[in-house]
Design a protein around this motif. Sequence first.
Motif, PDB file in Angstrom:
ATOM      1  N   ALA A 249      14.981 -17.848  31.809  1.00  0.00           N
ATOM      2  CA  ALA A 249      16.031 -17.310  32.671  1.00  0.00           C
ATOM      3  C   ALA A 249      16.249 -15.817  32.482  1.00  0.00           C
ATOM      4  O   ALA A 249      16.718 -15.123  33.391  1.00  0.00           O
ATOM      5  CB  ALA A 249      17.348 -18.058  32.420  1.00  0.00           C
ATOM      6  N   LEU A 250      15.888 -15.299  31.282  1.00  0.00           N
ATOM      7  CA  LEU A 250      16.077 -13.875  30.977  1.00  0.00           C
ATOM      8  C   LEU A 250      14.843 -13.343  30.250  1.00  0.00           C
ATOM      9  O   LEU A 250      14.909 -12.941  29.080  1.00  0.00           O
ATOM     10  CB  LEU A 250      17.328 -13.676  30.113  1.00  0.00           C
ATOM     11  CG  LEU A 250      18.678 -14.064  30.716  1.00  0.00           C
ATOM     12  CD1 LEU A 250      19.756 -14.073  29.638  1.00  0.00           C
ATOM     13  CD2 LEU A 250      19.062 -13.111  31.840  1.00  0.00           C
ATOM     14  N   PRO A 251      13.710 -13.307  30.922  1.00  0.00           N
ATOM     15  CA  PRO A 251      12.459 -12.944  30.241  1.00  0.00           C
ATOM     16  C   PRO A 251      12.426 -11.520  29.705  1.00  0.00           C
ATOM     17  O   PRO A 251      11.655 -11.218  28.787  1.00  0.00           O
ATOM     18  CB  PRO A 251      11.400 -13.151  31.327  1.00  0.00           C
ATOM     19  CG  PRO A 251      12.150 -13.019  32.617  1.00  0.00           C
ATOM     20  CD  PRO A 251      13.506 -13.601  32.348  1.00  0.00           C
ATOM     21  N   GLU A 252      13.262 -10.648  30.251  1.00  0.00           N
ATOM     22  CA  GLU A 252      13.249  -9.248  29.816  1.00  0.00           C
ATOM     23  C   GLU A 252      14.173  -8.997  28.621  1.00  0.00           C
ATOM     24  O   GLU A 252      14.159  -7.908  28.044  1.00  0.00           O
ATOM     25  CB  GLU A 252      13.672  -8.349  30.987  1.00  0.00           C
ATOM     26  CG  GLU A 252      15.149  -8.355  31.331  1.00  0.00           C
ATOM     27  CD  GLU A 252      15.636  -9.628  32.036  1.00  0.00           C
ATOM     28  OE1 GLU A 252      16.851  -9.732  32.289  1.00  0.00           O
ATOM     29  OE2 GLU A 252      14.800 -10.500  32.353  1.00  0.00           O
ATOM     30  N   VAL A 253      14.969  -9.988  28.251  1.00  0.00           N
ATOM     31  CA  VAL A 253      15.931  -9.816  27.157  1.00  0.00           C
ATOM     32  C   VAL A 253      15.301 -10.260  25.835  1.00  0.00           C
ATOM     33  O   VAL A 253      14.838 -11.392  25.714  1.00  0.00           O
ATOM     34  CB  VAL A 253      17.216 -10.629  27.428  1.00  0.00           C
ATOM     35  CG1 VAL A 253      18.204 -10.471  26.263  1.00  0.00           C
ATOM     36  CG2 VAL A 253      17.861 -10.168  28.737  1.00  0.00           C
ATOM     37  N   PRO A 254      15.273  -9.387  24.831  1.00  0.00           N
ATOM     38  CA  PRO A 254      14.619  -9.729  23.560  1.00  0.00           C
ATOM     39  C   PRO A 254      15.424 -10.733  22.745  1.00  0.00           C
ATOM     40  O   PRO A 254      16.632 -10.917  22.961  1.00  0.00           O
ATOM     41  CB  PRO A 254      14.553  -8.376  22.835  1.00  0.00           C
ATOM     42  CG  PRO A 254      15.742  -7.642  23.354  1.00  0.00           C
ATOM     43  CD  PRO A 254      15.847  -8.028  24.809  1.00  0.00           C
ATOM     44  N   THR A 255      14.758 -11.372  21.809  1.00  0.00           N
ATOM     45  CA  THR A 255      15.455 -12.235  20.861  1.00  0.00           C
ATOM     46  C   THR A 255      16.020 -11.377  19.730  1.00  0.00           C
ATOM     47  O   THR A 255      15.566 -10.246  19.506  1.00  0.00           O
ATOM     48  CB  THR A 255      14.496 -13.278  20.255  1.00  0.00           C
ATOM     49  OG1 THR A 255      13.531 -12.597  19.437  1.00  0.00           O
ATOM     50  CG2 THR A 255      13.775 -14.062  21.340  1.00  0.00           C
ATOM     51  N   VAL A 256      16.994 -11.928  19.022  1.00  0.00           N
ATOM     52  CA  VAL A 256      17.516 -11.231  17.844  1.00  0.00           C
ATOM     53  C   VAL A 256      16.406 -11.117  16.800  1.00  0.00           C
ATOM     54  O   VAL A 256      16.271 -10.094  16.124  1.00  0.00           O
ATOM     55  CB  VAL A 256      18.734 -11.976  17.266  1.00  0.00           C
ATOM     56  CG1 VAL A 256      19.186 -11.328  15.952  1.00  0.00           C
ATOM     57  CG2 VAL A 256      19.886 -11.987  18.263  1.00  0.00           C
TER      58      VAL A 256
END
Length: 326
Positions: free
Chosen positions: A234-241
Amino acid sequence: MSLVPVSLSRRAVVAAAFSPILAPGVHAQSGRPIRLVVPFAPGGSTDILARAIGPKLSVALGQTVLIENRAGAGGSLGATDVAKAEPDGLTLLMGHIGTLAVNPAIYPKLGYDPLKSFVPVAWVARVPNVLVVSASSPAKTFQEFVELARKQPGRLTYSSGGNGSAAHITFEYLKLRAKFFMVHVPYRGTAPSVTDVLGGQVDATFTGAPAVLPHIRSGRLRALAVSSAKRIPALPEVPTVAESGYAGFEADQWYGVVAPAGTPAALVTRLNAEINKALAQQDVAQQLATEGALPTPTTPQAFGELIAREIPRWAEVVKAGNVKAD
């Protein structure tokens, strides 16, 4: 409705009454519905997931499945109700990380033991948490957010749906790992906690994707990181912590069905199979994807192992963050 002779043993009565669960395609003989208890108010992720699989179970088992919302005490009231129910397959709990892993560390007089009071049935889904700030926040990236919090210890605030909620413990875990301090502002529910981030009254929240995805897509909230081990569709551009400098960080919300301890293994096996089939159906998968949820079909044993691992893990976070119940 079949009549069962009084002389039959209790086990025989249970087997006769619930043969629709044991034998596919046979209509219910007891006339009693299955209660799938949601220990929270309607509209949240737990409720949405229960209502996604409930109708599928009704069709598969030939037995009505009623979704019953029983909110209170961080999900403890509904969970206690199920723990005390007859282990006959007619009462189930849609549990989640809070009710099954966090509450034992928060409520000293909990009315149930997650490992002893229930038998795991099926791991339904996991829902990554998303760290968000308002669109007007000076923090454009996760790294900028952490630096901002470190430079202003105690001046920034974060919201959650209540003390001990998944959003609360997730943020406490982030504070512990990233070594910064922000003030917790608890709300009575996720919706108002997100509303005040939108309005700028609170600086951030780290909550389940379903509650914030619409606002991220509209541009009113900025997503800085997700709690899962991998980026989410759903948010492929948002990195993981984890990829942002904190290896091993993972703090997804998870949800699954449990039954009262003593529920016959045959019922558990059948329910597990039908829930897994429901999760594989296209309409259910699409509904879960819309909510930012990732289906997790597996065995009852695997779900039980997850619960056992998570209890001590979150107990440490609760202790470190001095998390208290409302």
